[in-house]
Design a protein around this motif. Sequence first.
Motif, PDB file in Angstrom:
ATOM      1  N   LYS A 318      26.404  68.264  45.259  1.00 44.00           N
ATOM      2  CA  LYS A 318      26.413  69.456  44.414  1.00 44.00           C
ATOM      3  C   LYS A 318      28.426  70.210  45.098  1.00 44.00           C
ATOM      4  O   LYS A 318      29.150  70.441  44.354  1.00 44.00           O
ATOM      5  CB  LYS A 318      25.972  70.313  44.657  1.00 44.00           C
ATOM      6  N   ALA A 319      28.481  69.949  46.359  1.00 43.56           N
ATOM      7  CA  ALA A 319      29.454  70.675  46.632  1.00 43.56           C
ATOM      8  C   ALA A 319      30.850  69.426  46.264  1.00 43.56           C
ATOM      9  O   ALA A 319      32.191  69.883  46.020  1.00 43.56           O
ATOM     10  CB  ALA A 319      29.585  70.901  48.693  1.00 43.56           C
ATOM     11  N   LYS A 320      30.834  68.332  46.632  1.00 46.92           N
ATOM     12  CA  LYS A 320      31.501  67.096  45.927  1.00 46.92           C
ATOM     13  C   LYS A 320      31.758  67.430  44.781  1.00 46.92           C
ATOM     14  O   LYS A 320      33.244  67.187  44.108  1.00 46.92           O
ATOM     15  CB  LYS A 320      30.931  65.882  46.756  1.00 46.92           C
ATOM     16  N   LYS A 321      31.389  67.256  44.110  1.00 43.80           N
ATOM     17  CA  LYS A 321      31.383  68.013  42.132  1.00 43.80           C
ATOM     18  C   LYS A 321      32.625  69.119  42.200  1.00 43.80           C
ATOM     19  O   LYS A 321      32.999  68.720  41.386  1.00 43.80           O
ATOM     20  CB  LYS A 321      30.076  67.441  41.713  1.00 43.80           C
ATOM     21  N   GLU A 322      32.188  69.627  43.138  1.00 41.42           N
ATOM     22  CA  GLU A 322      32.764  71.546  42.347  1.00 41.42           C
ATOM     23  C   GLU A 322      34.122  70.960  43.215  1.00 41.42           C
ATOM     24  O   GLU A 322      34.548  72.027  42.509  1.00 41.42           O
ATOM     25  CB  GLU A 322      31.891  72.176  42.888  1.00 41.42           C
ATOM     26  N   SER A 323      33.938  70.488  44.296  1.00 38.11           N
ATOM     27  CA  SER A 323      35.711  70.129  44.984  1.00 38.11           C
ATOM     28  C   SER A 323      36.045  68.934  43.331  1.00 38.11           C
ATOM     29  O   SER A 323      37.797  68.778  44.145  1.00 38.11           O
ATOM     30  CB  SER A 323      35.284  69.742  46.562  1.00 38.11           C
ATOM     31  N   GLU A 324      36.092  68.211  43.400  1.00 40.07           N
ATOM     32  CA  GLU A 324      36.248  67.540  42.251  1.00 40.07           C
ATOM     33  C   GLU A 324      37.207  68.067  40.941  1.00 40.07           C
ATOM     34  O   GLU A 324      36.805  69.319  40.670  1.00 40.07           O
ATOM     35  CB  GLU A 324      35.865  66.289  41.796  1.00 40.07           C
TER      36      GLU A 324
END
Length: 324
Positions: A318-324
């Motif tokens: 989830k964190a990786k998706k939000e940072s993209e």
Amino acid sequence: MDDPSGWSLTESDPQVFSELLRELGVTGLQVDDLYTLDESTLATLRPIHALIFLFKWVGGAGAGESVGVEIDPLEGGVWFANQVINNSCATVAALNAVMNIPSQVSPHAGESIDIGPELANLRDFGAGMGSMDLGHVVASSDRIREVHNSFSKTSPFSLDPSLVPEREKEDAYHFVAYLPVNGVLYELDGLRAAPIMHAAVEGDWLDQARETIEARIATYPPGSVMFNLLAIRSAAVPRLQRQIADPATPAHERLALQDQLDHESQKASQGAVENSLRRHNMLPLVLGLLEALHGSKIKTEVIDAARTKGKERRDKAKAKKESE
């Protein structure tokens, strides 16, 4: 799923076939996968004495049908047994192959080819019998059935096959053998009334076998993966060990032979483990462990740890998706 015939399904695995032959007393032979019929692949497995072809049965569609001339096995000097029992086609194909491979006596240990006393008695007892009678002799052999069934998959359930919906039933696959007998290439299909004669062997019999099998594969739709091919060949380990120990073998060849020997030894070791697992029913052990863990502290800790790891992976994603 149990079959009322008393014979179980057999996997198309070379280690299963190799061990089946050994258990029946055959010496000097092993079975290997054959992924292609090109000369470079065949050269690594020679001498090859027979091929076992597995194909999907496509009734009424024309696919997989074999074209050839049926001959009287007694007149042609071919040992041929019909398949009279469900699920026995793998063992019948193996027997139809090895019973027609000539015995070979070698001065080197482990390199002679012999079918052993069990199958020699079967051959002597069935001398002069027709194909159907030989099939019944095979089906009535307790020893052959026991060896065949020792490689069957275990299941905690026993279901009536008639209760299984048609859409859930497994596809039907069938084994047949190809090999030369008295200078002629034959196809030995236990479901056919007689051996199928394909061509006179001129030179290398595998050339005729390649053409015959490739023509059969061509009857399937393009891109189909509905078949498998096994090679019955001379046992590799005794020959490799002898060549490595021979002082006349050049050093560079000895290194290549050692690589082959290591590969064969590793393959045999892995096959022994897999066959051991096939022959031992682990389900009672698994069910017993699950029962023992039920409600225990260990079970709770394992479940909590799995949930924690799962949550961590989801949070990272989830964190990786939000940072993209």
